[in-house]
Design an enzyme around this catalytic site. Structure first.
Site: not given
Length: 356
Positions: A18, A20, A22, A176, A206
């Site tokens: 996991h 990301h 960016d 998101g 989350e």
């Protein structure tokens, strides 16, 4: 990180499932790209910029945590920049003995200057491919859609991911603003992803509760869960995850920063492991959370109270849960098991063995 134990955490064979793209570029690269592209930043000093962006600092919530991405995304709108940060991310992971890296991002966030979705995917794969050729690090790409996107964008992302399955792309994800946006409007896109052969992982549990996890499992057909810390709010869903051995992509430093958990001691990773769940440790965002995977393992040991033996279980879970071709996984697990057998018996020089 404890100076005596640091070599152990670094030597531990690790998988980061996991991560990301960016949110994981180097701070110096962010400065370099901004200068090249004439994009204003709060500072061109890496240390001052880290303070200005409050990297690694506690946030009010997930939405507050995500504010940094407007800065990182501003410099990631061309193929060369994407290829560079993908290569550097894999290089950084390799340097701390990450043998397998799954990089996730949404191609739709990188099209502001006219790049096509498939061109974005190709640029990232080139960067990761160069790192694999140079360092031998295995990788997979997870294409994300975002909860606030319209269905047509999610459908387009599923369609672009499909042809890259087996060519570097390994799964499809929903990320998101979980608290504000349910996953149900994206149901058709995830059905399409499954038709195309893409496994599903979903950010759930989350910023929202166990109902979000139930939706991810039953409506969107997730076979892995991003974060999942609020699983503890519903014993029925928790039991289902345990029985089905649904892997959990835990990111403790990030979870504390986004206020998903109060502090490290409150994180349920130890509970998950002691119940026998397939819980894994991951970075989430190396830059935004100011972390590394070795640091996540160190915090699990020193601040959560996991034993050395339990950390070895977590490390193995990472490879077991990977979206990896089965033959490759078997070969990698055989290597990992040999390393873990030796590391599980490690002890501090001149001191009693570490607790197990």
């Amino acid at each position: 990180m404890n100076e005596i134990l640091e070599p152990w955490f670094l030597e531990l064979p690790k998988a980061d499932l996991h991560c990301h793209l960016d949110g994981s570029l180097r701070i110096q690269t962010l400065v370099d790209l901004a200068k090249e592209q004439n994009i204003p930043l709060a500072s061109h000093s890496p240390e001052e910029l880290k303070r200005a962006l409050k990297l690694g600092m506690p946030c009010e919530n997930l939405a507050d945590y995500l504010r940094v991405f407007s800065t990182t995304l501003s410099v990631l709108q061309d193929a060369a920049s994407l290829e560079r940060i993908a290569f550097e991310l894999a290089e950084d992971a390799h340097q701390e003995n990450v043998g397998y890296l799954e990089v996730r991002y949404s191609p739709a966030l990188h099209t502001e200057r006219g790049m096509r979705l498939d061109e974005v995917v190709e640029a990232v794969l080139r960067g990761l491919g160069r790192a694999k050729q140079k360092y031998g690090i295995a990788f997979g790409v997870i294409v994300c859609t975002l909860r606030h996107f319209p269905l047509e964008t999610s459908m387009a992302l599923a369609e672009v991911a499909g042809p890259f399955l087996g060519k570097g792309v390994v799964a499809f994800d929903l990320a998101g603003g979980e608290a504000q946006f349910p996953g149900s409007p994206h149901k058709l896109a995830f059905e399409r992803a499954l038709q195309l052969g893409l496994p599903i992982t979903i950010h759930a549990g989350e910023a929202a509760g166990a109902d979000s996890i139930r939706e991810a499992l039953h409506m969107l057909k997730a076979c892995r869960l991003g974060h999942g810390v609020r699983l503890v709010e519903d014993v029925v869903v928790e039991e289902e995850v345990l029985k089905r051995r649904i892997p959990l992509e835990c990111c403790p430093t990030s979870n504390v920063q986004t206020a998903a958990v109060a502090d490290m001691k409150s994180h349920p990773l130890k509970r998950f492991i002691r119940q026998g769940m397939c819980a894994t440790l991951n970075t989430d965002n190396r830059l935004v959370s100011d972390t590394t995977l070795s640091r996540e393992y160190a915090r699990a040991y020193f601040e959560m109270g996991l034993s050395i033996a339990e950390l070895c279980v977590v490390a193995r879970n990472g490879f077991e849960a990977a979206f990896m071709e089965e033959k490759q996984k078997e070969q990698m697990l055989a290597f990992v098991d040999e390393r873990l057998l030796r590391l599980s018996a490690w002890q501090e020089p001149g001191k009693p063995p570490l607790p197990t």
